[in-house]
Design a protein around this motif. Structure first.
Motif, PDB file in Angstrom:
ATOM      1  N   VAL A 161       1.454  -3.356  -9.865  1.00 34.03           N
ATOM      2  CA  VAL A 161       1.909  -3.505 -11.241  1.00 34.03           C
ATOM      3  C   VAL A 161       2.570  -2.202 -11.657  1.00 34.03           C
ATOM      4  CG1 VAL A 161       1.273  -4.126 -13.598  1.00 34.03           C
ATOM      5  CG2 VAL A 161      -0.053  -5.027 -11.671  1.00 34.03           C
ATOM      6  N   MET A 162       3.820  -2.307 -12.119  1.00 37.42           N
ATOM      7  CA  MET A 162       4.602  -1.130 -12.499  1.00 37.42           C
ATOM      8  C   MET A 162       5.123  -1.290 -13.908  1.00 37.42           C
ATOM      9  SD  MET A 162       6.749  -1.076  -8.928  1.00 37.42           S
ATOM     10  CE  MET A 162       6.835  -2.865  -8.983  1.00 37.42           C
TER      11      MET A 162
ATOM     12  N   ALA B 156       0.835  -1.201   0.000  1.00 40.07           N
ATOM     13  CA  ALA B 156       0.000   0.000   0.000  1.00 40.07           C
ATOM     14  C   ALA B 156       0.867   1.248   0.000  1.00 40.07           C
ATOM     15  CB  ALA B 156      -0.929  -0.011   1.219  1.00 40.07           C
ATOM     16  N   ARG B 157       1.970   1.227   0.732  1.00 43.36           N
ATOM     17  CA  ARG B 157       2.892   2.378   0.745  1.00 43.36           C
ATOM     18  C   ARG B 157       3.473   2.605  -0.646  1.00 43.36           C
ATOM     19  NH1 ARG B 157       6.521   2.978   5.952  1.00 43.36           N
ATOM     20  NH2 ARG B 157       5.057   2.561   7.613  1.00 43.36           N
TER      21      ARG B 157
ATOM     22  N   LEU C 160       3.984   5.742  -5.664  1.00 37.93           N
ATOM     23  CA  LEU C 160       4.149   5.682  -7.115  1.00 37.93           C
ATOM     24  C   LEU C 160       2.954   6.292  -7.837  1.00 37.93           C
ATOM     25  CD1 LEU C 160       5.748   2.159  -7.644  1.00 37.93           C
ATOM     26  CD2 LEU C 160       6.870   4.402  -7.564  1.00 37.93           C
ATOM     27  N   ALA C 161       1.774   6.215  -7.223  1.00 39.03           N
ATOM     28  CA  ALA C 161       0.590   6.795  -7.856  1.00 39.03           C
ATOM     29  C   ALA C 161       0.621   8.309  -7.845  1.00 39.03           C
ATOM     30  CB  ALA C 161      -0.675   6.288  -7.153  1.00 39.03           C
TER      31      ALA C 161
ATOM     32  N   LYS D 296      -2.992  -2.099  -9.272  1.00 43.46           N
ATOM     33  CA  LYS D 296      -2.790  -2.743  -7.979  1.00 43.46           C
ATOM     34  C   LYS D 296      -3.999  -3.619  -7.692  1.00 43.46           C
ATOM     35  CE  LYS D 296      -4.772   1.042  -5.257  1.00 43.46           C
ATOM     36  NZ  LYS D 296      -4.575   1.977  -4.112  1.00 43.46           N
ATOM     37  N   GLY D 297      -3.830  -4.566  -6.795  1.00 45.91           N
ATOM     38  CA  GLY D 297      -4.938  -5.453  -6.479  1.00 45.91           C
ATOM     39  C   GLY D 297      -4.525  -6.492  -5.459  1.00 45.91           C
ATOM     40  N   GLU D 298      -5.326  -7.537  -5.350  1.00 45.79           N
ATOM     41  CA  GLU D 298      -5.062  -8.637  -4.425  1.00 45.79           C
ATOM     42  C   GLU D 298      -5.252  -9.963  -5.153  1.00 45.79           C
ATOM     43  OE1 GLU D 298      -5.989  -7.514   0.201  1.00 45.79           O
ATOM     44  OE2 GLU D 298      -7.622  -8.315  -1.014  1.00 45.79           O
ATOM     45  N   TRP D 299      -4.369 -10.891  -4.832  1.00 43.00           N
ATOM     46  CA  TRP D 299      -4.509 -12.255  -5.338  1.00 43.00           C
ATOM     47  C   TRP D 299      -4.830 -13.155  -4.159  1.00 43.00           C
ATOM     48  CZ3 TRP D 299      -1.291 -16.457  -3.998  1.00 43.00           C
ATOM     49  CH2 TRP D 299      -1.576 -17.649  -4.676  1.00 43.00           C
ATOM     50  N   CYS D 300      -5.937 -13.884  -4.248  1.00 41.75           N
ATOM     51  CA  CYS D 300      -6.369 -14.751  -3.158  1.00 41.75           C
ATOM     52  C   CYS D 300      -6.097 -16.204  -3.529  1.00 41.75           C
ATOM     53  CB  CYS D 300      -7.857 -14.551  -2.861  1.00 41.75           C
ATOM     54  SG  CYS D 300      -8.244 -12.879  -2.269  1.00 41.75           S
TER      55      CYS D 300
END
Length: 455
Positions: free
Chosen positions: A95-96, A60-61, A66-67, A80-84
């Protein structure tokens, strides 16, 4: 306690949100980097870094900074996101932009280094730091492995996993922030020495810490070695740092050397700002031209070249106390023996491995660590210094280790377990682990006494 990603971690070919993983590019302490492509537009390549532990606040930081940042020398945030996973845990990812480049120290080993190139690359990193500082953030892990240099000579500062910005939640409950030991500023070391036995004290990072780390990076770039680690006496005195000037080891231009020594000052006020440093480095890059940086002619084939770094401070020979005793008790024969058979001088210390002065610790503390983001080209590995500093702290409590509350005053809580503080100061050697400048050993619950006699 954070559960690390296990066998259920994502693999090449899986789709995370809008992105398909094409192959792993690197892995560090807290993140794994994949090369990814946009499923709707495969020509769009990116670097996708997924956490190795669920709900890791580092991501998150990194995404926040970067945003909001706008600099060609910082990677652009694409998503950005989450993988479960199937075990029910969710792991954040960012993602950059994909950066084609090599880590800074690897570039030094692959191409001829010039004063203009060094000043230009360092200028790019200073501009990246100036943008982060303008936003009220800090990188906190500036080092060569986190700087990628493109074939055209453009530098990008990556891996903001240890970064900080206003309002960010703490990453750890330790008294000092994440980072890499060799790049710690004198004021941070001074704080650690002063408050090492006060677990409630927490060091407040400052942009000057980033600048000092950039100074260590610059010194390593132009000389091929690290400046000597600062001791307690070095951090408390006002004398210049106890290492050789870059020009004593290599043909560094006076203008570039002045700026390197400026940001390595023990007085943080003298380091200036990242924006001022970037401007000065840009001016130096245009003036010095393509003059090569090589081993200084004055030290070629000398002890300095073979053993670059600081001169050792003279130590009293081991036989001196015995001479004193001999004098005190009238030991004339002892003195006579010393004259006839003078003790042989000890050989100066020579570091093992390819580094003349390796950093006290090269264990990465954040992000992808030694494996630089979005690059499969690896820098030479530095030798481990565990034998100097003691055992590295484990990532999780040891089997059977005592859990909080820690009842004894001599115990510290870390990693969800109790650690007994030893009565020795670092270097701990084989005495235990090092935690916030203390030597500690795992605490274990005493075995229960039997409630009845043996049958």
């Amino acid at each position: 306690m954070t559960k690390p990603a296990g066998p259920q971690a994502p693999r090449s070919g899986e789709v995370l949100g809008r992105w398909r993983l094409c192959g792993r590019a690197g892995r560090g302490s807290f993140g794994t980097v994949f090369r990814a492509e946009l499923t709707a537009e495969p020509s769009t390549q990116a670097a996708l870094k997924v956490a190795r532990g669920p709900d890791d606040p580092r991501f998150a930081r990194e995404a926040h900074l970067l945003a909001t940042a706008s600099s060609p020398h910082l990677p652009r945030l694409l998503d950005k996101g989450e993988w479960c996973s199937q075990d029910g845990f969710c792991y954040p990812y960012v993602v950059m932009q994909w950066v084609e480049g090599m880590p800074l120290y690897a570039v030094r080993n692959e191409r001829a280094l010039t004063n203009a190139f060094a000043a230009r690359v360092l200028c790019h990193v200073a501009r990246a730091l100036a943008e982060l500082h303008r936003l009220g953030g800090m990188h906190r892990d500036v080092k060569g492995d986190n700087i990628l240099v493109s074939p055209e000579g453009d530098a990008v500062l990556v891996d903001l996993g240890a970064s900080w910005h206003a309002g960010a939640n703490p990453l750890t409950d330790t008294s000092i922030p994440p980072g890499t030991e060799a790049y710690r500023s004198p004021e941070l070391l001074r704080f650690r020495r002063r408050y090492r036995r006060k677990p409630d004290a927490h060091y407040q990072s400052h942009p000057s810490d980033d600048l000092y780390a950039l100074g260590v990076t610059a010194y390593r770039l132009v000389t091929g070695t690290y400046p000597a680690p600062l001791t307690d006496a070095d951090t408390s005195s006002v004398e210049p740092p106890p290492f050789l000037s870059p020009s004593e080891l290599a043909t560094v231009s006076p203008e570039l050397e002045k700026l390197i020594l400026q940001v390595l000052s023990k007085d943080k006020e003298k380091r200036g700002s990242a924006a001022e440093l970037a401007q000065s480095l840009e001016e130096v890059a245009t003036r010095v031209g393509a003059t090569p940086i090589e081993a200084s002619p004055s030290v070629v084939d000398t002890e300095k070249t073979e053993r670059p770094g600081p001169r050792r401070r003279p130590k009293a020979p081991a036989w001196l106390p015995w001479v004193s005793i001999g004098v005190g008790v009238g030991g004339i024969l002892v003195l006579f023996g010393v004259v006839l058979y003078p003790p042989q001088p000890s050989r100066p210390w020579i570091a093992e491995g390819w580094e003349a002065h390796p950093p006290p610790s090269v264990t990465p503390d954040a992000g992808v660590g030694e494996e630089a983001v979005v690059s499969v080209v690896q820098a030479p590995r530095m030798p481990s210094a565990a034998s100097v500093l003691g055992l590295p702290m484990p990532k999780a409590p040891l089997p059977g280790q005592k859990k909080p509350p820690c009842s004894k005053r001599s115990e510290r809580e870390a990693l969800g377990a109790c650690w007994t503080v030893l009565k020795v100061d670092p270097p701990c050697e084989k005495e235990g682990y090092e935690l916030d400048g203390l030597c500690v050993r795992a605490s274990f619950d005493a075995p229960r006494q039997p409630t009845s006699e043996q049958p």
